[in-house]
Design a protein around this motif. Structure first.
Motif, PDB file in Angstrom:
ATOM      1  N   PHE A   1      -3.408  -4.480  36.184  1.00  0.00           N
ATOM      2  CA  PHE A   1      -2.978  -3.339  35.382  1.00  0.00           C
ATOM      3  C   PHE A   1      -3.095  -2.066  36.210  1.00  0.00           C
ATOM      4  CE2 PHE A   1      -7.503  -3.624  34.822  1.00  0.00           C
ATOM      5  CZ  PHE A   1      -7.957  -2.323  34.684  1.00  0.00           C
ATOM      6  N   ASP A   2      -2.480  -0.999  35.704  1.00  0.00           N
ATOM      7  CA  ASP A   2      -2.420   0.266  36.432  1.00  0.00           C
ATOM      8  C   ASP A   2      -3.518   1.196  35.930  1.00  0.00           C
ATOM      9  OD1 ASP A   2      -1.790   2.527  37.835  1.00  0.00           O
ATOM     10  OD2 ASP A   2       0.255   2.718  37.073  1.00  0.00           O
ATOM     11  N   LEU A   3      -4.526   1.410  36.746  1.00  0.00           N
ATOM     12  CA  LEU A   3      -5.641   2.271  36.362  1.00  0.00           C
ATOM     13  C   LEU A   3      -5.173   3.703  36.107  1.00  0.00           C
ATOM     14  CD1 LEU A   3      -8.724   1.843  36.055  1.00  0.00           C
ATOM     15  CD2 LEU A   3      -8.969   2.876  38.324  1.00  0.00           C
ATOM     16  N   ALA A   4      -4.103   4.117  36.773  1.00  0.00           N
ATOM     17  CA  ALA A   4      -3.600   5.482  36.608  1.00  0.00           C
ATOM     18  C   ALA A   4      -2.979   5.704  35.235  1.00  0.00           C
ATOM     19  CB  ALA A   4      -2.579   5.798  37.698  1.00  0.00           C
ATOM     20  N   ARG A   5      -2.717   4.613  34.501  1.00  0.00           N
ATOM     21  CA  ARG A   5      -2.122   4.729  33.169  1.00  0.00           C
ATOM     22  C   ARG A   5      -2.977   4.005  32.129  1.00  0.00           C
ATOM     23  NH1 ARG A   5       4.276   4.191  33.085  1.00  0.00           N
ATOM     24  NH2 ARG A   5       3.826   5.353  31.189  1.00  0.00           N
ATOM     25  N   THR A   6      -4.300   4.110  32.334  1.00  0.00           N
ATOM     26  CA  THR A   6      -5.261   3.416  31.480  1.00  0.00           C
ATOM     27  C   THR A   6      -6.222   4.399  30.844  1.00  0.00           C
ATOM     28  OG1 THR A   6      -5.134   1.389  32.817  1.00  0.00           O
ATOM     29  CG2 THR A   6      -7.125   1.697  31.497  1.00  0.00           C
ATOM     30  N   ALA A   7      -6.652   4.107  29.623  1.00  0.00           N
ATOM     31  CA  ALA A   7      -7.709   4.864  28.943  1.00  0.00           C
ATOM     32  C   ALA A   7      -8.624   3.876  28.250  1.00  0.00           C
ATOM     33  CB  ALA A   7      -7.118   5.842  27.928  1.00  0.00           C
ATOM     34  N   ILE A   8      -9.868   4.302  27.993  1.00  0.00           N
ATOM     35  CA  ILE A   8     -10.779   3.490  27.196  1.00  0.00           C
ATOM     36  C   ILE A   8     -10.983   4.158  25.842  1.00  0.00           C
ATOM     37  CG2 ILE A   8     -12.840   4.581  28.216  1.00  0.00           C
ATOM     38  CD1 ILE A   8     -14.275   1.849  27.746  1.00  0.00           C
ATOM     39  N   ILE A   9     -10.941   3.354  24.790  1.00  0.00           N
ATOM     40  CA  ILE A   9     -11.187   3.831  23.433  1.00  0.00           C
ATOM     41  C   ILE A   9     -12.508   3.228  22.963  1.00  0.00           C
ATOM     42  CG2 ILE A   9     -10.377   3.839  21.050  1.00  0.00           C
ATOM     43  CD1 ILE A   9      -7.533   3.761  22.067  1.00  0.00           C
ATOM     44  N   VAL A  10     -13.477   4.095  22.692  1.00  0.00           N
ATOM     45  CA  VAL A  10     -14.793   3.657  22.210  1.00  0.00           C
ATOM     46  C   VAL A  10     -14.848   3.957  20.714  1.00  0.00           C
ATOM     47  CG1 VAL A  10     -17.283   3.815  22.505  1.00  0.00           C
ATOM     48  CG2 VAL A  10     -15.765   4.234  24.461  1.00  0.00           C
ATOM     49  N   VAL A  11     -14.999   2.917  19.920  1.00  0.00           N
ATOM     50  CA  VAL A  11     -14.843   3.021  18.474  1.00  0.00           C
ATOM     51  C   VAL A  11     -16.200   3.030  17.761  1.00  0.00           C
ATOM     52  CG1 VAL A  11     -13.785   1.970  16.425  1.00  0.00           C
ATOM     53  CG2 VAL A  11     -12.649   1.772  18.662  1.00  0.00           C
ATOM     54  N   ASP A  12     -16.448   4.068  16.982  1.00  0.00           N
ATOM     55  CA  ASP A  12     -17.515   4.099  15.969  1.00  0.00           C
ATOM     56  C   ASP A  12     -18.931   3.862  16.485  1.00  0.00           C
ATOM     57  OD1 ASP A  12     -15.532   4.590  14.167  1.00  0.00           O
ATOM     58  OD2 ASP A  12     -15.615   2.648  13.171  1.00  0.00           O
ATOM     59  N   MET A  13     -19.222   4.267  17.697  1.00  0.00           N
ATOM     60  CA  MET A  13     -20.609   4.172  18.179  1.00  0.00           C
ATOM     61  C   MET A  13     -21.378   5.379  17.636  1.00  0.00           C
ATOM     62  SD  MET A  13     -20.890   1.324  19.739  1.00  0.00           S
ATOM     63  CE  MET A  13     -22.512   1.554  20.435  1.00  0.00           C
ATOM     64  N   GLN A  14     -21.555   5.394  16.324  1.00  0.00           N
ATOM     65  CA  GLN A  14     -22.094   6.530  15.589  1.00  0.00           C
ATOM     66  C   GLN A  14     -23.422   6.182  14.926  1.00  0.00           C
ATOM     67  OE1 GLN A  14     -17.942   6.602  13.756  1.00  0.00           O
ATOM     68  NE2 GLN A  14     -18.598   8.713  13.398  1.00  0.00           N
TER      69      GLN A  14
ATOM     70  N   ASN B   1       0.844  11.720  25.502  1.00  0.00           N
ATOM     71  CA  ASN B   1       0.723  12.889  26.364  1.00  0.00           C
ATOM     72  C   ASN B   1      -0.069  12.580  27.628  1.00  0.00           C
ATOM     73  OD1 ASN B   1       1.950  15.447  25.990  1.00  0.00           O
ATOM     74  ND2 ASN B   1       0.897  15.684  24.042  1.00  0.00           N
ATOM     75  N   LEU B   2      -0.977  11.625  27.541  1.00  0.00           N
ATOM     76  CA  LEU B   2      -1.744  11.201  28.715  1.00  0.00           C
ATOM     77  C   LEU B   2      -0.971  10.209  29.578  1.00  0.00           C
ATOM     78  CD1 LEU B   2      -5.275  10.711  27.099  1.00  0.00           C
ATOM     79  CD2 LEU B   2      -4.573  12.559  28.630  1.00  0.00           C
ATOM     80  N   ASN B   3       0.214   9.799  29.111  1.00  0.00           N
ATOM     81  CA  ASN B   3       1.052   8.848  29.850  1.00  0.00           C
ATOM     82  C   ASN B   3       0.322   7.526  30.050  1.00  0.00           C
ATOM     83  OD1 ASN B   3       3.372   7.978  31.092  1.00  0.00           O
ATOM     84  ND2 ASN B   3       3.009   9.044  33.019  1.00  0.00           N
ATOM     85  N   VAL B   4      -0.355   7.086  28.992  1.00  0.00           N
ATOM     86  CA  VAL B   4      -1.163   5.874  29.042  1.00  0.00           C
ATOM     87  C   VAL B   4      -0.378   4.695  28.479  1.00  0.00           C
ATOM     88  CG1 VAL B   4      -3.109   4.745  27.872  1.00  0.00           C
ATOM     89  CG2 VAL B   4      -3.442   6.936  29.018  1.00  0.00           C
ATOM     90  N   THR B   5      -0.504   3.537  29.144  1.00  0.00           N
ATOM     91  CA  THR B   5       0.131   2.317  28.637  1.00  0.00           C
ATOM     92  C   THR B   5      -0.876   1.187  28.422  1.00  0.00           C
ATOM     93  OG1 THR B   5       0.629   1.595  30.904  1.00  0.00           O
ATOM     94  CG2 THR B   5       2.353   2.825  29.729  1.00  0.00           C
ATOM     95  N   THR B   6      -2.036   1.248  29.078  1.00  0.00           N
ATOM     96  CA  THR B   6      -3.060   0.211  28.957  1.00  0.00           C
ATOM     97  C   THR B   6      -4.304   0.790  28.303  1.00  0.00           C
ATOM     98  OG1 THR B   6      -2.272  -0.985  30.909  1.00  0.00           O
ATOM     99  CG2 THR B   6      -4.535  -1.415  30.210  1.00  0.00           C
TER     100      THR B   6
END
Length: 275
Positions: free
Chosen positions: A53-66, A191-196
């Protein structure tokens, strides 16, 4: 003949909230050509397949660590749920998130953050957490702390203190199990141009899975970080989640495998940038 006279490039000004998705404009021109994104391919072992995968088009979503989900004084613990499993992602996330930030991968905190008047919560949603109409449900005051359950800005909705939040991180409040419903998450990712998307957090079989499924339906490439996700549900719920992600919605991998691959990427980048 078409007049293609252009102003000097220096006269053009960047326009866009993200460097990954912007125009260049002046009083007489609008250049809609986005800046090129140099691919940063990373290959990992996802069990059944090697996945690149392309790290330049990747983000991490961290859910509900509240706090309400993961803290011993939070809401789930108050209603008798053992939150020990929900705390399991803390340690691997402590190791992984700094590595991702160091490689310019956006970190997105996707958290419950209800309105004080709860006007964005339907009776059907409130019923899930307060089926008898009594007790402590969404937006009610939690005995002991007095904080309102998962209300935006409250201690209850805050990210657990063991996880460091940086000023460059992105925060999205959600009001459903899926973080794409009635939120700005999709707009931010585009807007972040993220695909992964890498997924972490709790509960893996509920909010994490619902968000991951919607991401898949919207065309994003999805990866569940197995050791960075957990649930307070029975073990078979986690097993079913892993099965369904692998079968229908994306890939499942361990954060240690990802971290090792990223270490190699960082070394390669450092070598390229060395004088």
């Amino acid at each position: 003949m078409t007049d293609i006279r252009l102003q000097p490039v220096d006269d053009l000004q960047p326009l866009g909230a993200s460097t990954r998705n912007r125009w260049s404009v002046s009083a007489t021109q609008a250049n809609l050509v986005r800046p090129p994104v140099v691919p940063q391919p990373v290959t990992i072992d996802a069990g059944a397949k090697l996945v690149t995968f392309d790290l330049a088009r990747t983000a991490i979503i961290v859910v509900d660590m509240q706090n309400d989900f993961c803290h011993p004084d939070g809401w789930l613990a108050h209603i008798g749920v053992d939150v020990t499993p929900a705390r399991a992602p803390i340690a691997p996330l402590q190791r992984l998130l700094p590595v991702l930030r160091g490689l310019d991968v956006p970190v997105i905190w996707l958290n419950w953050g209800n309105r004080p008047d709860r006007l964005n919560l339907s009776p059907a949603l409130l019923h899930v957490y307060k089926p008898s109409g009594t007790g402590v449900g969404l937006g009610d005051r939690l005995p002991g702390t007095g904080a309102r359950v998962l209300e935006r800005g409250s201690w209850s909705a805050s990210i657990v203190e063991e996880l460091t939040v940086e000023s460059t991180d992105i925060h999205v409040a959600k009001y459903r199990m899926s973080g794409f419903q009635d939120t700005e998450l999709d707009s931010i990712l585009r807007n972040l141009n993220v695909t992964t998307l890498l997924f972490a957090g709790v509960n893996a079989d509920q909010c994490v899975l619902c968000t991951l499924q919607d991401a898949n339906f919207l065309g994003y490439d999805c990866m569940l970080l197995r050791d960075c996700a957990a649930t307070t549900s029975p073990d078979y719920c986690m097993a079913a989640t892993v099965y369904n992600v692998n079968q229908c919605f994306g890939f499942v991998l361990e954060s240690s495998v990802l971290t090792a691959a990223l270490a190699g990427k960082r070394a390669a980048i450092a070598e390229v940038n060395a004088p």
